[in-house]
Each structure stands twice: as structure tokens, then as C-alpha cells.
Write a protein that holds these residues in place. Sequence first.
Motif: not given
Length: 273
Positions: A5-24
Motif C-alpha cells: 500500500q502507498i499511503f502518501d508519497k513518502q509512506c509505504v507498507a509491505l505485508e509479506s504473509g504469515k507462517f513464513l510462507d513468503t519473504v518480502g
Amino acid sequence: VRDFQIFDKQCVALESGKFLDTVGLLSCQLPDKPDAALDCDRTYVTPHVPTFMELTGTNAASFETEGSAAMRQDLLELRKKLHLDDIVGCSPASFDPHAALDDKHSMWELYLQRVLPDTLFPHDSLAVVVASTGALRYKLFKGQVELDETYTVSPFKDVFRVAHMSGLVMGDLIKHILKQTPNMRTERSSDVARFESLPLWVSSKDPKDLQDNVVYDLIFVQFDEASVSSAYKSLTGRELESSPFREGEVDSRSVWETYIREHWPCKDSRQTV
């Protein structure tokens, strides 16, 4: 869950998953000017030792460190303590949670038509299951099945709920639910490959096979309750009344262990894959 998600031009967030099913992996180029926008790149990696070796520029000889070797030993001892290496049965074939429902290796077909009917409602021919297909997470391979694999296949340990309704209402409800499209922000997995071979939702019975005046038991896991309730309200204008189903007896993980123990005994305790 994979989301960016991009919240504003200087703030972003990454969600990579649960249970180590994904590394972001997220990298951003810091701007020269304080009010300039970030320039970011992201990628998702499925945890796998060869992949990690490639990313770190190591090989089988150099990948492990003294610290990781100690951690490995601690994990092995913990697995033994929790009996995760215990053999619960032997699978007659391999099953894939991403396989299409008409594929002989479909894990969802196995789950809907054999695992749940045999373990959750063995004497209820009027039970119908509806489920979102992000719940089953990993392949089940032919041969010995360890207790640990019942957790990797179904890690969420959801409890089940039940709602009673006529076949007429249930048929319309299931058709409505099955038409839903992926919502990457609310589903358990935004794995694009899954949506190419599987629908977002599946049902254990075809709506056209339901009899209008017969009362059926609609069974679903608690995680799916909000979506099922929302669909029901949009169709009927009423709140869905549901209750726990065999609470404290079974969950979405334990049904796998029970089924494998009862139906897939190993012919030889020394059997290997």
C-alpha cells in the motif's frame, strides 16, 4: 496475505504473509529533496533453501553459519519434543492445493468430498460446506505423512460454524458466493496462480442439486463467517444466524490428522516415500 500500500508519497507498507510462507523484499530510493516521492521496488520470495542461496550468493558449503547450525539443532530438539516428526499415516498420492477441482491431485476435492464428510459430519447427508480457497497452504506428498505436515497443509486451526436454511435459500447463497472475485486485501492469499486454476470459493455440493424445501446445514470456518454473513444479508436482508459446530472437538487442522490416521495407515512402519 501479500499486499503493498502507498499511503502518501513518502509512506509505504509491505505485508509479506504469515507462517513464513513468503519473504518480502522492499527497497526504496531515498529522494534528494525532502518533499519528493519515494521510488520503491518490491518482490516476494517463497522460502526455499536454494532460493536463499541464490539471493545470498552462497552454496551448500557456505550457506550455513555457526549460529544457524545451533538454531537448527534447537529446532530439531523442539520438533522431537512436540512429536512433529511422528508418522500419522501414508498418503496414497500427492495432492496440490492449487490444482483444479477436476484434477486427480486436487487437495480441495479431497478436503470437500472425503476429509470433511468422514471426520466432521459422517452421518449428516444434508451438510454442505462452503470455503474460501486460501485456507489450504501447502502440498501433501505421496508416502509417509508426519504430524508437522498437517500443520503446513492447514495451519490456521479454524473452528467450524453451522447455519440452517432451506435448499432454495442455500442454493442462491452459494451461487452468490461462488461468483465473488479475489480481493487481495482481505483474502488469506493473493497468490495469482491459485486464482488461475481455482475459484475464490468452493462448495461441496452443486447448488442445482439442492432441494428447495429441504433444510440443509451450511458449514464454514469462522474465518469465512463475515463473507458468508455479508452475502446472506445482501440476498435476504436478514442477519445470518450461525452457531459453533463441534466446538472443542475438531478444527480445520485436526480433521486432516484424524482422516490420515483413520484412512491412510502405513502398510509397513518402515515405509518411505
